[in-house]
Design an enzyme around this catalytic site. Structure first.
Site, PDB file in Angstrom:
ATOM      1  N   TYR A  52      -2.287  -1.400  10.707  1.00 57.85           N
ATOM      2  CA  TYR A  52      -2.466  -1.980   9.373  1.00 57.85           C
ATOM      3  C   TYR A  52      -1.289  -1.610   8.470  1.00 57.85           C
ATOM      4  O   TYR A  52      -0.681  -2.470   7.827  1.00 57.85           O
ATOM      5  CB  TYR A  52      -3.786  -1.478   8.758  1.00 57.85           C
ATOM      6  CG  TYR A  52      -3.853  -1.666   7.261  1.00 57.85           C
ATOM      7  CD1 TYR A  52      -4.069  -2.923   6.708  1.00 57.85           C
ATOM      8  CD2 TYR A  52      -3.662  -0.591   6.385  1.00 57.85           C
ATOM      9  CE1 TYR A  52      -4.108  -3.098   5.332  1.00 57.85           C
ATOM     10  CE2 TYR A  52      -3.698  -0.758   5.013  1.00 57.85           C
ATOM     11  CZ  TYR A  52      -3.919  -2.016   4.489  1.00 57.85           C
ATOM     12  OH  TYR A  52      -3.933  -2.190   3.128  1.00 57.85           O
ATOM     13  N   LYS A 109       1.993  -3.847   6.533  1.00 57.24           N
ATOM     14  CA  LYS A 109       2.440  -3.813   5.133  1.00 57.24           C
ATOM     15  C   LYS A 109       3.950  -3.540   5.075  1.00 57.24           C
ATOM     16  O   LYS A 109       4.687  -4.174   4.312  1.00 57.24           O
ATOM     17  CB  LYS A 109       1.686  -2.727   4.356  1.00 57.24           C
ATOM     18  CG  LYS A 109       0.202  -3.018   4.179  1.00 57.24           C
ATOM     19  CD  LYS A 109      -0.028  -4.250   3.329  1.00 57.24           C
ATOM     20  CE  LYS A 109      -1.482  -4.605   3.170  1.00 57.24           C
ATOM     21  NZ  LYS A 109      -1.728  -5.931   2.624  1.00 57.24           N
ATOM     22  N   SER A 112       0.836  -1.202   0.000  1.00 59.54           N
ATOM     23  CA  SER A 112       0.000   0.000   0.000  1.00 59.54           C
ATOM     24  C   SER A 112       0.868   1.247   0.000  1.00 59.54           C
ATOM     25  O   SER A 112       1.974   1.255   0.560  1.00 59.54           O
ATOM     26  CB  SER A 112      -0.862  -0.034   1.255  1.00 59.54           C
ATOM     27  OG  SER A 112      -1.434   1.223   1.478  1.00 59.54           O
TER      28      SER A 112
HETATM   29  P1  NAD Z   1     -10.800  -7.607   0.767  1.00 57.11           P
HETATM   30  O1  NAD Z   1     -11.055  -7.620   2.236  1.00 57.11           O
HETATM   31  O2  NAD Z   1     -11.964  -7.416  -0.138  1.00 57.11           O
HETATM   32  O3  NAD Z   1     -10.038  -8.958   0.341  1.00 57.11           O
HETATM   33  C1  NAD Z   1      -9.188  -9.647   1.206  1.00 57.11           C
HETATM   34  C2  NAD Z   1      -9.639 -11.108   1.238  1.00 57.11           C
HETATM   35  O4  NAD Z   1      -8.768 -11.853   2.109  1.00 57.11           O
HETATM   36  C3  NAD Z   1     -11.060 -11.287   1.772  1.00 57.11           C
HETATM   37  O5  NAD Z   1     -11.807 -12.058   0.846  1.00 57.11           O
HETATM   38  C4  NAD Z   1     -10.887 -12.022   3.094  1.00 57.11           C
HETATM   39  O6  NAD Z   1     -11.966 -12.896   3.371  1.00 57.11           O
HETATM   40  C5  NAD Z   1      -9.570 -12.746   2.881  1.00 57.11           C
HETATM   41  N1  NAD Z   1      -8.810 -13.043   4.113  1.00 57.11           N
HETATM   42  C6  NAD Z   1      -8.518 -12.181   5.124  1.00 57.11           C
HETATM   43  N2  NAD Z   1      -7.767 -12.807   6.049  1.00 57.11           N
HETATM   44  C7  NAD Z   1      -7.579 -14.079   5.606  1.00 57.11           C
HETATM   45  C8  NAD Z   1      -6.877 -15.209   6.129  1.00 57.11           C
HETATM   46  N3  NAD Z   1      -6.238 -15.150   7.293  1.00 57.11           N
HETATM   47  N4  NAD Z   1      -6.900 -16.362   5.414  1.00 57.11           N
HETATM   48  C9  NAD Z   1      -7.564 -16.425   4.220  1.00 57.11           C
HETATM   49  N5  NAD Z   1      -8.233 -15.389   3.690  1.00 57.11           N
HETATM   50  C10 NAD Z   1      -8.230 -14.233   4.373  1.00 57.11           C
HETATM   51  O7  NAD Z   1      -9.694  -6.507   0.493  1.00 57.11           O
HETATM   52  P2  NAD Z   1      -9.173  -5.875  -0.878  1.00 57.11           P
HETATM   53  O8  NAD Z   1      -9.613  -4.452  -0.926  1.00 57.11           O
HETATM   54  O9  NAD Z   1      -9.484  -6.770  -2.011  1.00 57.11           O
HETATM   55  O10 NAD Z   1      -7.621  -5.857  -0.585  1.00 57.11           O
HETATM   56  C11 NAD Z   1      -6.765  -6.919  -0.978  1.00 57.11           C
HETATM   57  C12 NAD Z   1      -5.369  -6.651  -0.469  1.00 57.11           C
HETATM   58  O11 NAD Z   1      -4.937  -5.366  -0.945  1.00 57.11           O
HETATM   59  C13 NAD Z   1      -5.273  -6.584   1.064  1.00 57.11           C
HETATM   60  O12 NAD Z   1      -4.063  -7.176   1.451  1.00 57.11           O
HETATM   61  C14 NAD Z   1      -5.268  -5.094   1.337  1.00 57.11           C
HETATM   62  O13 NAD Z   1      -4.610  -4.795   2.537  1.00 57.11           O
HETATM   63  C15 NAD Z   1      -4.504  -4.558   0.125  1.00 57.11           C
HETATM   64  N6  NAD Z   1      -4.797  -3.143  -0.156  1.00 57.11           N
HETATM   65  C16 NAD Z   1      -6.095  -2.744  -0.331  1.00 57.11           C
HETATM   66  C17 NAD Z   1      -6.369  -1.395  -0.565  1.00 57.11           C
HETATM   67  C18 NAD Z   1      -7.795  -0.911  -0.729  1.00 57.11           C
HETATM   68  O14 NAD Z   1      -8.019   0.302  -0.603  1.00 57.11           O
HETATM   69  N7  NAD Z   1      -8.765  -1.782  -1.027  1.00 57.11           N
HETATM   70  C19 NAD Z   1      -5.319  -0.466  -0.639  1.00 57.11           C
HETATM   71  C20 NAD Z   1      -4.006  -0.908  -0.470  1.00 57.11           C
HETATM   72  C21 NAD Z   1      -3.761  -2.268  -0.233  1.00 57.11           C
HETATM   73  N1  UFG Z   2     -13.158  10.666   3.120  1.00 52.84           N
HETATM   74  C1  UFG Z   2     -14.188  11.526   3.445  1.00 52.84           C
HETATM   75  N2  UFG Z   2     -15.358  10.976   3.887  1.00 52.84           N
HETATM   76  C2  UFG Z   2     -15.560   9.627   4.015  1.00 52.84           C
HETATM   77  C3  UFG Z   2     -14.487   8.765   3.670  1.00 52.84           C
HETATM   78  C4  UFG Z   2     -13.301   9.327   3.224  1.00 52.84           C
HETATM   79  O1  UFG Z   2     -14.069  12.746   3.344  1.00 52.84           O
HETATM   80  O2  UFG Z   2     -16.636   9.210   4.437  1.00 52.84           O
HETATM   81  C5  UFG Z   2     -11.890  11.238   2.596  1.00 52.84           C
HETATM   82  C6  UFG Z   2     -10.680  10.953   3.451  1.00 52.84           C
HETATM   83  O3  UFG Z   2     -10.550  11.907   4.476  1.00 52.84           O
HETATM   84  C7  UFG Z   2      -9.552  10.991   2.411  1.00 52.84           C
HETATM   85  C8  UFG Z   2     -10.238  10.463   1.138  1.00 52.84           C
HETATM   86  O4  UFG Z   2     -11.626  10.644   1.355  1.00 52.84           O
HETATM   87  O5  UFG Z   2      -9.166  12.315   2.173  1.00 52.84           O
HETATM   88  C9  UFG Z   2      -9.941   8.989   0.864  1.00 52.84           C
HETATM   89  O6  UFG Z   2     -10.265   8.230   2.024  1.00 52.84           O
HETATM   90  P1  UFG Z   2     -10.392   6.627   2.000  1.00 52.84           P
HETATM   91  O7  UFG Z   2     -10.817   6.202   3.367  1.00 52.84           O
HETATM   92  O8  UFG Z   2     -11.244   6.201   0.856  1.00 52.84           O
HETATM   93  O9  UFG Z   2      -8.916   6.147   1.664  1.00 52.84           O
HETATM   94  P2  UFG Z   2      -7.530   6.421   2.407  1.00 52.84           P
HETATM   95  O10 UFG Z   2      -6.713   7.264   1.475  1.00 52.84           O
HETATM   96  O11 UFG Z   2      -7.722   6.919   3.767  1.00 52.84           O
HETATM   97  O12 UFG Z   2      -6.914   4.950   2.520  1.00 52.84           O
HETATM   98  C10 UFG Z   2      -7.029   3.972   1.471  1.00 52.84           C
HETATM   99  C11 UFG Z   2      -7.191   2.587   2.091  1.00 52.84           C
HETATM  100  C12 UFG Z   2      -5.929   2.160   2.800  1.00 52.84           C
HETATM  101  C13 UFG Z   2      -4.752   2.244   1.872  1.00 52.84           C
HETATM  102  C14 UFG Z   2      -4.669   3.612   1.232  1.00 52.84           C
HETATM  103  C15 UFG Z   2      -3.633   3.530   0.134  1.00 52.84           C
HETATM  104  O13 UFG Z   2      -8.278   2.589   3.013  1.00 52.84           O
HETATM  105  O14 UFG Z   2      -6.055   0.810   3.184  1.00 52.84           O
HETATM  106  O15 UFG Z   2      -5.913   3.989   0.650  1.00 52.84           O
HETATM  107  O16 UFG Z   2      -3.393   4.745  -0.403  1.00 52.84           O
HETATM  108  F1  UFG Z   2      -3.616   2.000   2.551  1.00 52.84           F
END
Ligand code: NAD
Ligand code: UFG
Length: 340
Positions: free
Chosen positions: A149, A153, A124
């Site tokens: 979290y 990472k 991330s």
């Molecule tokens: P998600 O929660 O939709 O997908 C993660 C999946 O992993 C889920 O289906 C969950 O059931 C499964 N899981 C969790 N713990 C587990 C375990 N111990 N064993 C087996 N399965 C398990 O999340 P996502 O948004 O698809 O994110 C995928 C990856 O990308 C994650 O590692 C997350 O941290 C990373 N990531 C996501 C974002 C974002 O904004 N969505 C940003 C940066 C990084």
């Molecule tokens: N925000 C609002 N109102 C809301 C939700 C979000 O104003 O109800 C704003 C936040 O303050 C921020 C922007 O929208 O300025 C984006 O917020 P998100 O919560 O959608 O995303 P973040 O940037 O905080 O974090 C996300 C994921 C993290 C990941 C990161 C990577 O949640 O897991 O992006 O860049 F690490």
């Protein structure tokens, strides 16, 4: 290639599987369904015409993890499984450290035992902490990370680096995602958060559908274009394609790539793009800043372009239209569907 996708039933994993299948790869999934629904696998089959085996268990379970490596020969692994809610991680740090670190260690030990060398890991932009923008991969990481979290990472990146150093035949690729939004253009798969969404786009779509009254914008006094927070939003299908590019261009050792568009968008700009794309007004109010939020960051995505030959192709407006299609066609996510 035959690819093991951990966390493949989740938001980014499910979209990545579609791209892998389309490119001719075969896939198996491990997911404990702690944040997903098995219905997604049925929809992947519906969209791709291909069946993907789902192994429902916790990746921390060494015996079961070894079991699938014994049963199949994998050419590589894409590791999405993990917990990802930033706020929750500050309330339950031990759960986050245990789940994210233990599952990764179990996976890496098993890969080593079965001689599987290729791994793509979901990292991330949060690992940059509060660096200078735009973030590039040469900046130092690990300073100023505001939550457990993000720490997981960063720590996993270090574990991968050390493991790749110890055995130079490993090909470990770390992908640092910026802010994924959007859904598959079919409207059949998308992001399915449980409870009140933490992230901006699912909150916007739930306001658009009438499920929530108005959006709270966390802060309008930042030093940004309009005072609201700025992020680099990336369509989830572009992000999914980045995994394919990482597999196809993987190198020995450890490498990290930003997956972002290279462009910052404010909260107000995203709301306006959504309104433009869908014609639906989004009522909002300004609220205090959210603890731990940074004012502004976006990617320098040139390393991924130069080395993986990947860049984003979809616009913010397309992402908004696709998010809305998913939300409006699946108001309760995957939960509504009853299995025959
Ligand atoms: P998600 O929660 O939709 O997908 C993660 C999946 O992993 C889920 O289906 C969950 O059931 C499964 N899981 C969790 N713990 C587990 C375990 N111990 N064993 C087996 N399965 C398990 O999340 P996502 O948004 O698809 O994110 C995928 C990856 O990308 C994650 O590692 C997350 O941290 C990373 N990531 C996501 C974002 C974002 O904004 N969505 C940003 C940066 C990084
Ligand atoms: N925000 C609002 N109102 C809301 C939700 C979000 O104003 O109800 C704003 C936040 O303050 C921020 C922007 O929208 O300025 C984006 O917020 P998100 O919560 O959608 O995303 P973040 O940037 O905080 O974090 C996300 C994921 C993290 C990941 C990161 C990577 O949640 O897991 O992006 O860049 F690490």
């Amino acid at each position: 290639m035959h690819i093991l996708v951990t966390g493949g039933a989740g938001y980014i994993g499910s979209h990545t599987i579609i791209e892998l299948l389309q490119a001719g790869h075969t896939v198996e999934v491990v997911d404990n369904l702690s944040n997903s629904n098995a219905e997604v696998m049925r929809r992947i089959e519906e969209l791709s015409g291909k069946k993907v085996p789902l192994h429902v268990f916790d990746l921390k379970d060494k015996v079961k993890t070894r079991g699938i490596f014994k049963a199949s020969v994998f050419d590589g692994v894409i590791h999405f499984a993990g917990l990802k809610a930033v706020g929750e991680s500050t309330q339950k740090p031990l759960t986050y450290y245990r789940t994210n670190l233990d599952s990764t260690l179990t996976l890496l030990e098993t890969m080593q035992e079965f001689n599987v060398k290729q791994l793509v890991f979901s990292s991330s932009a949060t690992v940059y902490g509060s660096s200078t923008i735009p973030y590039n991969e040469f900046l130092s990481t690990g300073q100023g990370i505001t939550n457990p979290y993000g720490q997981t990472k960063y720590i996993i990146e270090q574990i991968l680096k050390d493991t790749a150093k110890a055995d130079g035949t490993n090909c470990f690729t770390v992908l640092r995602y910026f802010n994924p939004i959007g859904a598959h253009a079919s409207g059949r798969i998308g992001e399915d958060p449980s409870g009140v969404p933490n992230n901006l786009m699912p909150y916007i779509t739930q306001v658009a559908s009438g499920k929530r009254k108005r959006l709270s914008i966390f802060g309008n006094d930042y030093n940004t274009i309009d005072g609201t927070g700025v992020r680099d939003y990336i369509h989830v299908v572009d992000l999914a394609k980045g995994h394919l590019a990482a597999l196809e261009n993987s190198q020995q050792g450890w490498s990290a790539y930003n997956l972002g568009s290279g462009k910052g968008t404010s909260v107000l700009e995203l709301i306006h793009a959504f309104e433009q794309a869908t014609g639906i007004p989004i009522p909002y109010e300004f609220a205090p800043r959210r603890a731990g939020d940074l004012p502004e960051y976006y990617a320098d995505a040139s390393k991924a372009l130069n080395e993986l030959h990947w860049k984003t192709e979809k616009t913010i407006e397309e992402a908004c239209a696709d998010s809305w299609r998913w939300q409006s066609q699946n108001p309760n996510g995957y939960r509504e569907t009853t299995q025959p």
